[in-house]
Scaffold this motif. Structure first.
Motif, PDB file in Angstrom:
ATOM      1  N   MET A  95       0.803  -1.218   0.000  1.00  0.00           N
ATOM      2  CA  MET A  95       0.000   0.000   0.000  1.00  0.00           C
ATOM      3  C   MET A  95       0.838   1.270   0.000  1.00  0.00           C
ATOM      4  SD  MET A  95      -1.214   2.737   1.860  1.00  0.00           S
ATOM      5  CE  MET A  95      -0.734   2.280   3.536  1.00  0.00           C
ATOM      6  N   ASP A  96       1.891   1.317   0.842  1.00  0.00           N
ATOM      7  CA  ASP A  96       2.646   2.562   0.949  1.00  0.00           C
ATOM      8  C   ASP A  96       3.332   2.934  -0.357  1.00  0.00           C
ATOM      9  OD1 ASP A  96       4.384   0.444   1.100  1.00  0.00           O
ATOM     10  OD2 ASP A  96       5.499   1.173   2.844  1.00  0.00           O
ATOM     11  N   GLU A  97       3.753   1.924  -1.124  1.00  0.00           N
ATOM     12  CA  GLU A  97       4.380   2.217  -2.409  1.00  0.00           C
ATOM     13  C   GLU A  97       3.355   2.742  -3.413  1.00  0.00           C
ATOM     14  OE1 GLU A  97       7.317   0.117  -5.712  1.00  0.00           O
ATOM     15  OE2 GLU A  97       6.827  -0.949  -3.855  1.00  0.00           O
ATOM     16  N   VAL A  98       2.137   2.198  -3.374  1.00  0.00           N
ATOM     17  CA  VAL A  98       1.066   2.722  -4.227  1.00  0.00           C
ATOM     18  C   VAL A  98       0.815   4.183  -3.887  1.00  0.00           C
ATOM     19  CG1 VAL A  98      -1.363   2.513  -4.877  1.00  0.00           C
ATOM     20  CG2 VAL A  98       0.001   0.446  -4.479  1.00  0.00           C
ATOM     21  N   ARG A  99       0.729   4.463  -2.596  1.00  0.00           N
ATOM     22  CA  ARG A  99       0.434   5.840  -2.160  1.00  0.00           C
ATOM     23  C   ARG A  99       1.553   6.800  -2.570  1.00  0.00           C
ATOM     24  NH1 ARG A  99      -1.142   6.188   3.946  1.00  0.00           N
ATOM     25  NH2 ARG A  99       1.058   5.608   4.189  1.00  0.00           N
ATOM     26  N   GLU A 100       2.790   6.345  -2.451  1.00  0.00           N
ATOM     27  CA  GLU A 100       3.922   7.206  -2.826  1.00  0.00           C
ATOM     28  C   GLU A 100       3.938   7.544  -4.305  1.00  0.00           C
ATOM     29  OE1 GLU A 100       7.269   4.985  -1.564  1.00  0.00           O
ATOM     30  OE2 GLU A 100       6.840   5.225   0.584  1.00  0.00           O
ATOM     31  N   ASN A 101       3.324   6.692  -5.136  1.00  0.00           N
ATOM     32  CA  ASN A 101       3.357   6.904  -6.588  1.00  0.00           C
ATOM     33  C   ASN A 101       2.183   7.720  -7.117  1.00  0.00           C
ATOM     34  OD1 ASN A 101       5.668   5.589  -8.094  1.00  0.00           O
ATOM     35  ND2 ASN A 101       5.100   3.916  -6.718  1.00  0.00           N
ATOM     36  N   ILE A 102       1.215   8.023  -6.269  1.00  0.00           N
ATOM     37  CA  ILE A 102       0.059   8.786  -6.729  1.00  0.00           C
ATOM     38  C   ILE A 102       0.507  10.164  -7.227  1.00  0.00           C
ATOM     39  CG2 ILE A 102      -2.030   9.998  -5.952  1.00  0.00           C
ATOM     40  CD1 ILE A 102      -2.676   7.627  -4.206  1.00  0.00           C
ATOM     41  N   GLY A 103       0.096  10.493  -8.435  1.00  0.00           N
ATOM     42  CA  GLY A 103       0.379  11.810  -8.992  1.00  0.00           C
ATOM     43  C   GLY A 103       1.777  12.009  -9.533  1.00  0.00           C
ATOM     44  N   THR A 104       2.601  10.970  -9.492  1.00  0.00           N
ATOM     45  CA  THR A 104       3.988  11.132  -9.955  1.00  0.00           C
ATOM     46  C   THR A 104       4.145  10.876 -11.444  1.00  0.00           C
ATOM     47  OG1 THR A 104       4.562   8.809  -9.554  1.00  0.00           O
ATOM     48  CG2 THR A 104       4.817  10.349  -7.693  1.00  0.00           C
ATOM     49  N   GLY A 105       3.197  10.147 -12.046  1.00  0.00           N
ATOM     50  CA  GLY A 105       3.320   9.787 -13.451  1.00  0.00           C
ATOM     51  C   GLY A 105       4.297   8.658 -13.705  1.00  0.00           C
ATOM     52  N   ARG A 106       4.805   8.054 -12.628  1.00  0.00           N
ATOM     53  CA  ARG A 106       5.800   6.993 -12.800  1.00  0.00           C
ATOM     54  C   ARG A 106       5.177   5.632 -13.091  1.00  0.00           C
ATOM     55  NH1 ARG A 106       8.456   9.481  -8.081  1.00  0.00           N
ATOM     56  NH2 ARG A 106       7.378   7.930  -6.794  1.00  0.00           N
ATOM     57  N   VAL A 107       3.921   5.443 -12.698  1.00  0.00           N
ATOM     58  CA  VAL A 107       3.284   4.137 -12.849  1.00  0.00           C
ATOM     59  C   VAL A 107       1.926   4.290 -13.533  1.00  0.00           C
ATOM     60  CG1 VAL A 107       4.412   3.285 -10.749  1.00  0.00           C
ATOM     61  CG2 VAL A 107       2.054   4.119 -10.637  1.00  0.00           C
ATOM     62  N   THR A 108       1.462   3.176 -14.127  1.00  0.00           N
ATOM     63  CA  THR A 108       0.086   3.076 -14.599  1.00  0.00           C
ATOM     64  C   THR A 108      -0.652   2.226 -13.580  1.00  0.00           C
ATOM     65  OG1 THR A 108       0.773   3.169 -16.914  1.00  0.00           O
ATOM     66  CG2 THR A 108      -1.429   2.302 -16.456  1.00  0.00           C
ATOM     67  N   LEU A 109      -1.744   2.760 -13.049  1.00  0.00           N
ATOM     68  CA  LEU A 109      -2.529   2.083 -12.020  1.00  0.00           C
ATOM     69  C   LEU A 109      -3.852   1.637 -12.635  1.00  0.00           C
ATOM     70  CD1 LEU A 109      -2.557   1.380  -8.974  1.00  0.00           C
ATOM     71  CD2 LEU A 109      -3.553   3.640  -8.552  1.00  0.00           C
ATOM     72  N   ILE A 110      -4.102   0.329 -12.609  1.00  0.00           N
ATOM     73  CA  ILE A 110      -5.294  -0.237 -13.253  1.00  0.00           C
ATOM     74  C   ILE A 110      -6.220  -0.843 -12.209  1.00  0.00           C
ATOM     75  CG2 ILE A 110      -6.125  -2.064 -14.801  1.00  0.00           C
ATOM     76  CD1 ILE A 110      -3.720  -1.576 -16.556  1.00  0.00           C
ATOM     77  N   ASP A 111      -7.466  -0.382 -12.205  1.00  0.00           N
ATOM     78  CA  ASP A 111      -8.538  -0.906 -11.352  1.00  0.00           C
ATOM     79  C   ASP A 111      -9.315  -1.923 -12.179  1.00  0.00           C
ATOM     80  OD1 ASP A 111     -11.167  -1.200 -10.109  1.00  0.00           O
ATOM     81  OD2 ASP A 111     -10.705   0.572  -8.920  1.00  0.00           O
ATOM     82  N   SER A 112      -9.406  -3.151 -11.681  1.00  0.00           N
ATOM     83  CA  SER A 112      -9.984  -4.261 -12.454  1.00  0.00           C
ATOM     84  C   SER A 112     -11.457  -4.504 -12.167  1.00  0.00           C
ATOM     85  CB  SER A 112      -9.194  -5.545 -12.158  1.00  0.00           C
ATOM     86  OG  SER A 112      -7.828  -5.361 -12.403  1.00  0.00           O
ATOM     87  N   ARG A 113     -12.078  -3.662 -11.350  1.00  0.00           N
ATOM     88  CA  ARG A 113     -13.468  -3.887 -10.952  1.00  0.00           C
ATOM     89  C   ARG A 113     -14.455  -3.371 -11.999  1.00  0.00           C
ATOM     90  NH1 ARG A 113     -13.786  -0.647  -5.607  1.00  0.00           N
ATOM     91  NH2 ARG A 113     -12.594   0.754  -6.954  1.00  0.00           N
ATOM     92  N   ASP A 114     -15.722  -3.701 -11.789  1.00  0.00           N
ATOM     93  CA  ASP A 114     -16.808  -3.179 -12.610  1.00  0.00           C
ATOM     94  C   ASP A 114     -16.771  -1.654 -12.617  1.00  0.00           C
ATOM     95  OD1 ASP A 114     -19.879  -2.093 -12.215  1.00  0.00           O
ATOM     96  OD2 ASP A 114     -19.698  -3.578 -13.816  1.00  0.00           O
ATOM     97  N   GLY A 115     -17.138  -1.069 -13.749  1.00  0.00           N
ATOM     98  CA  GLY A 115     -17.053   0.382 -13.897  1.00  0.00           C
ATOM     99  C   GLY A 115     -17.831   1.173 -12.865  1.00  0.00           C
ATOM    100  N   ALA A 116     -19.004   0.690 -12.480  1.00  0.00           N
ATOM    101  CA  ALA A 116     -19.816   1.415 -11.500  1.00  0.00           C
ATOM    102  C   ALA A 116     -19.136   1.443 -10.133  1.00  0.00           C
ATOM    103  CB  ALA A 116     -21.200   0.782 -11.399  1.00  0.00           C
ATOM    104  N   ARG A 117     -18.470   0.359  -9.779  1.00  0.00           N
ATOM    105  CA  ARG A 117     -17.728   0.352  -8.509  1.00  0.00           C
ATOM    106  C   ARG A 117     -16.510   1.259  -8.607  1.00  0.00           C
ATOM    107  NH1 ARG A 117     -16.222  -5.404  -6.459  1.00  0.00           N
ATOM    108  NH2 ARG A 117     -15.744  -4.230  -4.558  1.00  0.00           N
ATOM    109  N   TYR A 118     -15.790   1.170  -9.712  1.00  0.00           N
ATOM    110  CA  TYR A 118     -14.623   2.025  -9.929  1.00  0.00           C
ATOM    111  C   TYR A 118     -15.001   3.500  -9.801  1.00  0.00           C
ATOM    112  CZ  TYR A 118     -11.493   4.809 -12.910  1.00  0.00           C
ATOM    113  OH  TYR A 118     -10.676   5.794 -13.419  1.00  0.00           O
ATOM    114  N   ARG A 119     -16.108   3.889 -10.426  1.00  0.00           N
ATOM    115  CA  ARG A 119     -16.523   5.299 -10.412  1.00  0.00           C
ATOM    116  C   ARG A 119     -17.119   5.729  -9.075  1.00  0.00           C
ATOM    117  NH1 ARG A 119     -18.197   3.463 -15.497  1.00  0.00           N
ATOM    118  NH2 ARG A 119     -20.349   3.197 -14.744  1.00  0.00           N
ATOM    119  N   GLY A 120     -17.370   4.769  -8.183  1.00  0.00           N
ATOM    120  CA  GLY A 120     -17.928   5.101  -6.882  1.00  0.00           C
ATOM    121  C   GLY A 120     -19.425   5.228  -6.867  1.00  0.00           C
ATOM    122  N   GLU A 121     -20.097   4.727  -7.896  1.00  0.00           N
ATOM    123  CA  GLU A 121     -21.564   4.831  -7.971  1.00  0.00           C
ATOM    124  C   GLU A 121     -22.253   3.796  -7.086  1.00  0.00           C
ATOM    125  OE1 GLU A 121     -21.060   6.177 -12.637  1.00  0.00           O
ATOM    126  OE2 GLU A 121     -22.102   4.313 -12.157  1.00  0.00           O
TER     127      GLU A 121
END
Length: 284
Positions: free
Chosen positions: A156-182
């Motif tokens: 988790m901490d490595e994911v958090r450190e990379n937020i907004g850096t542009g260094r990684v591509t982060l892929i959410d594999s869930r259904d679109g409605a869950r991903y969007r928070g609906e």
């Protein structure tokens, strides 16, 4: 290398001595249904491994809904059911390949190369009139030694450190409605990790239920940088694993699993949450 084998491929090798077939059927919310289905009917010679009892650790404050199992315990389980470092393992389920892919990822994580997911799954095997029975295989223990591939996993901490850096591509594999928070049927908070883009894991299969080939998988992720580190997650680290497979087959060279996934991310107070859709980062 392709990690999928066809029904006919397995049928032709059903009784080869170096193959262990693993039934991974499991339904969320019905934890006994997979074993019950296995005991009623399975591919001849198959052993059963349970997602929550064998392929996950007990739930704690952090680690998500399906924490990675203790390595020593998992190694013991694999040895008990006859899996050695030389065994060819074929995993199947009836959940589109998600549960079988969890075992595929775990074995790869432990340094085991010869592991495959059966295309289409158990129902298709039955519908093809291929053999099934309810016999319990006599287990002959083997010796499995793990060589942990730490580079396959991200915390988790490595994911958090990379937020907004542009260094990684982060892929959410869930259904679109869950991903969007609906909607959020399973976890206590809705949304996604900031910066993540959405690629539903099951879109790796075609309308016929078969896994797409390498070129078709590459088309799913067109525009993403294949050389950039790619981190994949889902709700609890299970349905992300088919996307890990698909990305590797599509030619992505550095793919890692955030095993705790969304259910782990939201267990830490203060971790940011995003809603709505996000644009994919530009590739090279």
């Amino acid at each position: 290398m392709n990690s999928i084998v066809s029904l006919k491929w397995l049928l032709a090798r059903l009784y080869e001595s170096d193959i262990v077939i693993v039934d991974c059927r499991f339904q969320l919310g019905k934890p006994e249904s997979g074993r019950e289905a296995y005991e009623a009917s399975h591919i001849p010679g198959a052993v059963y491994l349970d997602l929550e009892k064998d392929l996950s650790a007990p739930i704690e404050e952090h680690g998500g809904r399906h924490p990675l199992p203790d390595i020593a315990q998992l190694t013991g389980t694999l040895s008990r059911v006859g899996i050695s470092n030389e065994t060819r393992v074929v995993a199947y389920d009836d959940q589109g390949g998600a549960m079988a892919s969890r075992l595929w990822w775990l074995l790869k994580y432990l340094g085991h190369e010869e592991v495959y997911v059966l295309d289409e799954g158990f129902t298709a095997w039955q519908q093809a009139s291929f053999p099934v029975n309810a016999d319990q295989k006599v287990l002959i223990p083997a010796k499995f030694l793990a060589t942990v591939q730490h580079n396959m996993l991200v915390e988790m901490d490595e994911v958090r450190e990379n937020i907004g850096t542009g260094r990684v591509t982060l892929i959410d594999s869930r259904d679109g409605a869950r991903y969007r928070g609906e909607v959020e049927p399973l976890d206590k908070a809705a949304g996604h990790i900031p910066g993540a883009i959405n690629h539903l894991w099951s879109e790796g299969r075609g309308d016929d239920g078969k896994w797409k080939n390498a070129d078709e998988q590459a088309a799913r992720f067109e525009g993403l940088d294949k050389d950039r580190e790619t981190i994949v997650y889902c709700g609890s680290g299970v349905t992300a694993t088919p996307n890990v497979r698909a990305l590797q087959e599509a030619g992505f060279s550095n793919v890692r699993l955030y095993a705790g996934s969304w259910s782990d991310w939201i267990s830490y107070e203060g971790n940011p949450i995003a809603v709505g859709a996000e644009e994919a980062p530009e590739g090279k």
